[in-house]
Motif scaffolding. Sequence first.
Motif, short mmCIF file in Angstrom:
data_model
loop_
_atom_site.label_atom_id
_atom_site.label_comp_id
_atom_site.label_asym_id
_atom_site.label_seq_id
_atom_site.Cartn_x
_atom_site.Cartn_y
_atom_site.Cartn_z
N LEU A 1 51.23 20.46 34.21
CA LEU A 1 52.48 20.59 33.45
C LEU A 1 53.63 20.29 34.40
N SER B 1 57.66 19.75 35.09
CA SER B 1 58.96 20.19 34.60
C SER B 1 59.75 19.05 33.95
N ALA C 1 58.31 20.22 28.20
CA ALA C 1 57.58 21.01 29.19
C ALA C 1 58.03 22.47 29.14
N SER C 2 59.31 22.68 28.88
CA SER C 2 59.84 24.04 28.79
C SER C 2 59.20 24.81 27.64
N TYR D 1 55.76 25.84 28.82
CA TYR D 1 55.88 26.87 29.84
C TYR D 1 56.20 28.23 29.20
N ARG D 2 57.09 28.23 28.22
CA ARG D 2 57.46 29.49 27.57
C ARG D 2 56.30 30.07 26.77
N ILE E 1 53.13 29.66 27.62
CA ILE E 1 52.24 30.20 28.66
C ILE E 1 52.68 31.60 29.07
N ARG E 2 53.96 31.76 29.36
CA ARG E 2 54.48 33.05 29.79
C ARG E 2 54.37 34.11 28.67
N ILE F 1 51.33 23.92 37.58
CA ILE F 1 52.70 23.88 37.08
C ILE F 1 53.60 23.36 38.19
N PHE G 1 61.33 25.43 36.48
CA PHE G 1 61.39 25.84 35.07
C PHE G 1 62.39 26.96 34.90
#
Length: 286
Positions: A52, A54, A254-255, A258-259, A261-262, A282, A286
Amino acid sequence: MVSLAGFTSYRVGGPAEWFVSPRTVEDLRACFAWATAEGLPLTLLGLGSNLLVSDRGLPGLVICTRHLRQTQFDEETGRLTAAAGEPIARLAWKAADRGWAGLEWAVGIPGTVGGAVAMNAGAHQACTADILVKAQLVTQAGETQELSPADLGFRYRTSILQGDTSRLVTQATFQLCPGAGAAVVTAETRACQERRHATQPYHLPSCGSVFRNPEPRTSGWLIEQTGLKGFQIGGAQVSPMHANFIVNLGNATASDVYRVIRHVQEKVSQRWDITLEPEVKIWGEF
């Protein structure tokens, strides 16, 4: 600058400040030398399948190995040597066509030989460490190294090469089993492929499995039992087909990924007191 979105299986990510895809090991040495002379940070990229990047992109030089391709079958020893940029799934089919057993499990893995060595890729209770004889590397100083499986410190989905940008796998040699018969090996290879396609969302862009499995549970089971199948932020979604896949529905950033995932990590931690460790690499801010 070159957009990296087209070089990752997620189809997201910003630009590389500098980008090159060498076709020979000598070209690769020259790329290392230039980056060192310019004092540039270095990023090594294969097929971008476990990655992934950024939206902001990456500074320095990105070296893509996908054009480093060559295979050699040694009939006397049953050993197969392949260059780092060779897709591991394609290699599985080449072995099957010859009736050489041992790589059937790799047919559904969307990465390169170099990536498979670096992360100890695996599936169907088999992995790269099981069949690797040796790996050849080039260091940033231009030197050649040859490492055995013991040297590589293989563990579940990782090795000492993970995150190491000072050297790059240029080729790997695998011990296979000739003589199994092309029909038999091809049938098993196809069965492995069909099992993965029946349970995993290959019809949408993804990175493959997002999280490592925290034994004895699987990440997919934990995420599903937490009620997160179908959870979505922007164009990124926890796949309704397999909860350890986060897919790009077509317009993800990508954001967004990522969000998601978190969020998954947070909710699983709250319910099970388990911190899921990303298998996906990653890169960037980010």
